[in-house]
Design an enzyme around this catalytic site. Structure first.
Site: not given
Lengths: 415, 218, 80
Positions: C17-19
């Site tokens: 997942a981001c970041p």
């Protein structure tokens, strides 16, 4: 601490002493009602992890430098000047707060601890103890904004690949222009994140609804805001605003990301376009019949976790529930829910830090809530919430599946 | 000498206290008026009630009763007498309730987790409020139940308070010659202190609560 | 594009997942010697802008990128 540094910190205090802050400094009676409302304090009962304990560290500084009673009688109000010890306390306070503002809803005076911790983070940036990961990400985001033209080519290349996925899902003849970019006068500009899921799923939904839309070059999340640097935060947000204005779009739709939505929706003042969350847009499509969702297609028990920035701080309560109640036959509500829903513990940039143990502990109220519902699938509409729920899941060994709202919508799209 | 001091406390200091009280609140509000507004919105959702009603519903209105009670010290107001009662309201229970509350708030502070967040101001203000109420309550209950020919009735207070409001201050002989004069002076002295401290302490939440709750709904 | 570049360390950042991709890469880069090369595999479309921007702001260099279907490999050289 050096004198020049104290001077700099004092000027930050002064610049952030706005109207709400004036109320918050004088109004708190330290009644302690907020103790029970903070997930961090619930997980780790320590003064600095409670809303009042956090705010009090900052309040001491304000009293020392900016209030009459604090300057005249520092003992009386327990005012304190800048010192390394106070800055360490401030660090603990600010970086245990997710800015969920659950305490604000429960405070008899409506004191916004989240906003106060924003000031604390700003002070920590100047003091040099802001988490370096976030500062680095903010710098990268600023750099991206400055020299976006260099990166456009590569980015478009990968987006082309994603168009094929959209084509397959919707059984369309050609992948051309399924994810348009830089389209003038579009009705919607969608702002995604770095991950493919944050672009593919919404693209499927937009195409299914035959929307006149375009994809932004930038990511919605604002690491400048997380890190606590208002200048960078503003620059990062302005990238999106400038792009939307240049393309003359009517509406900017934010990805499933709490911060991204909150900043553009509530913190940037008046904007020349409407700001919505993708959740609202899906609901709109569903209501108007632009997209068809399979009725009661999911038979497992499903619950919805209100992302704080969408629910409590954005007013989006009904839309996700109505969408889920359509798709799901066994929808279960958490208790407490809606504006009183517990924060998962991953917000405010905490999810990007190396603090998994802390986040598992402070995710305890969330875990208890989920277990109580007996749901097998937990749906949320925020990148941070979903990844934190994954952390809670593995940390406590829960037998659940965590899904994005767009994900479950796309899985059950009637094409 | 005490006569002079009491005279000063009962007259000059009262005016000073009210001047500081109103001036202080005005000063604080002016500072607020000239301060930078928050650019965005600090609202929380949902908003079940429209803004003014919501704020009134959330803000504490206990103080309204206190002010009403003291209004009757000046003269008989018809609108307050809609519900028939003897002066003062509540037959002494208002004071007792207030004392119990202040004591509760005070003792609570000796205990964790309130102990950790308490600062000297919290204790001092509660002690001050407690003392003011104890003496005020004593004066009231003593008269109401005619303990040992207490002899300080509401009429005397009205005469004194009314003269202050009319800016022709006199201390009625019924008060100044009473053996309980010292208690009246002490009550007024402590009340003056409370008034003077209010704008510059956390008690300012009485005023700012309305404004900060307003932000939540904007 | 050259496939001749030899990476000292390989990282699999697919699907996280981001970041996290950028953070993981920067943590890894910190542990490495100047001049060494890190190969980071990612599926994030955003990485095509984020990695170069990050490299620019931190003073590292992306010496090559290699695309195989949805996966992209970034070869990052530590410069300081």
């Amino acid at each position: 601490m050096e004198k020049s540094q104290i001077k700099e910190l004092k000027s930050i205090l002064k610049s952030r002493y706005n109207r709400p802050m004036k109320y918050y400094i004088d109004t708190c009676t330290r009644c302690g009602l907020c103790y029970d409302t903070c997930h961090a304090y619930d997980g780790i009962p320590k003064k600095e992890f409670s809303p009042v304990g956090r705010a009090e560290v900052l309040r001491k500084l304000y009293k020392r430098y900016r209030s009459l009673s604090g300057m005249l009688f520092p003992y009386f109000t327990d005012a304190a000047g800048f010192s390394d010890k106070v800055m360490d306390q401030l660090h603990e306070a600010a970086w245990s707060c997710t800015g969920c503002r659950r305490c604000m809803v429960n405070c008899p005076f409506g004191i916004d601890t989240g906003m106060m911790m924003g000031v604390a983070k700003h002070l920590l940036v100047a003091y040099g103890t802001a988490p370096e990961e976030l500062v680095m990400l903010a710098d990268a985001a600023v750099e991206k904004g400055k020299s976006i033209d260099e990166f456009k080519e590569g980015y478009r290349g990968v987006i082309k690949d994603l168009e094929k996925t959209v084509q397959q899902k919707l059984n369309l003849p050609s992948p051309e222009n399924l994810i348009p970019m830089e389209k003038m006068n579009a009705d919607i500009m969608y702002v995604g994140l770095a991950g493919a899921h944050s672009i593919v799923n919404p693209a499927i939904i937009f195409n299914a609804a035959k929307e006149n839309w375009t994809l932004s070059y930038f990511e919605g999340v604002n690491f400048g805001f997380f890190a606590g640097d208002p200048e960078k935060a503003n620059f990062i947000a302005q990238r999106i605003i400038k792009e939307a204005v240049a393309l003359n779009v009517k509406e900017v739709v934010m990805v499933e990301c709490g911060t991204a939505f909150r900043i553009l929706h509530s913190l940037m003042g008046e904007l020349p376009f409407k700001v919505s969350s993708i959740v609202e847009v899906i609901y709109r499509y569903m209501e108007s019949g632009k997209i068809k969702l399979k009725k009661n297609a999911v038979t497992e028990a499903v619950t919805y976790h209100d992302p704080c920035q969408l629910g409590r701080n954005g007013g989006i309560f009904e839309e996700p529930r109505d969408i889920l109640k359509h798709i799901v036959s066994d929808y279960r509500e958490m208790t407490p829910t809606r504006e009183h829903n517990w924060c998962c513990g991953g917000g405010g940039g905490l999810g990007a830090l190396d603090n998994e143990e802390f986040r598992i502990k402070t995710g305890k109220p969330k875990k208890d809530q989920i277990v109580k519902t007996g749901a097998k699938i937990v749906v949320s509409a925020c990148e941070n919430c979903v990844s934190q729920l994954q952390v809670i899941k593995s940390g406590y060994g829960l037998d659940i599946e965590v899904k994005y709202l767009t994900e479950i919508v796309c899985e059950n799209l009637d094409v | 000498m005490w006569d002079k001091i009491f005279h000063y406390v009962l007259i000059h200091m009262v005016y000073l206290a009210f001047a500081v009280f109103f001036g202080g609140i005005l000063f604080k509000l002016i500072i607020v008026l000239f301060s930078k507004k928050f650019k965005g919105s600090l609202a929380t959702y949902p908003r079940k009630l429209p803004r003014p009603i919501g704020i009134a519903a959330e803000a504490l209105i206990a103080m309204v009763l206190l002010v009403l009670g003291h209004l009757e010290l000046i003269k008989e107001f018809k609108f307050i007498q809609i519900i028939k009662h003897d002066v003062f309201l509540g037959a002494g229970f208002v004071g007792i309730t207030f004392m119990i509350c202040t004591l509760y708030f005070l003792f609570r502070r000796f205990k964790s987790p309130w102990r950790e967040i308490s600062v000297p101001e919290d204790f001092l203000l509660l002690i001050l409020l407690f003392l003011t109420t104890v003496i005020g309550s004593h004066l009231h209950i003593g008269e109401r139940y005619e303990m040992a020919q207490f002899g300080l009735n509401a009429e005397l207070y009205r005469e004194y308070f009314g003269s202050l409001v009319a800016f022709k201050p006199v201390i009625p002989e019924g008060i100044s010659l009473s053996p309980h004069y010292v208690l009246v002076a002490l009550h007024i002295f402590l009340a003056n202190l409370v008034l003077m401290m209010l704008p510059f302490s956390k008690m300012m939440h009485m005023v700012f609560a309305f404004l900060s709750l307003n932000l939540k709904r904007k | 594009m050259s496939t001749e570049i030899k990476a000292d360390i390989n990282m699999d950042l697919k699907g996280i997942a981001c970041p996290m991709p950028v953070i993981k890469v920067s943590q890894q880069i910190k542990k490495m010697q100047v001049g060494q090369i890190l190969a980071a595999e990612t599926t994030d479309p955003g990485a095509h802008a984020d990695f170069p921007a990050w490299a620019k702001s931190t003073g590292n260099e992306i010496v090559a990128t290699e695309k195989k279907d949805a996966v992209t490999v970034f070869f990052i050289k530590k410069l300081k």
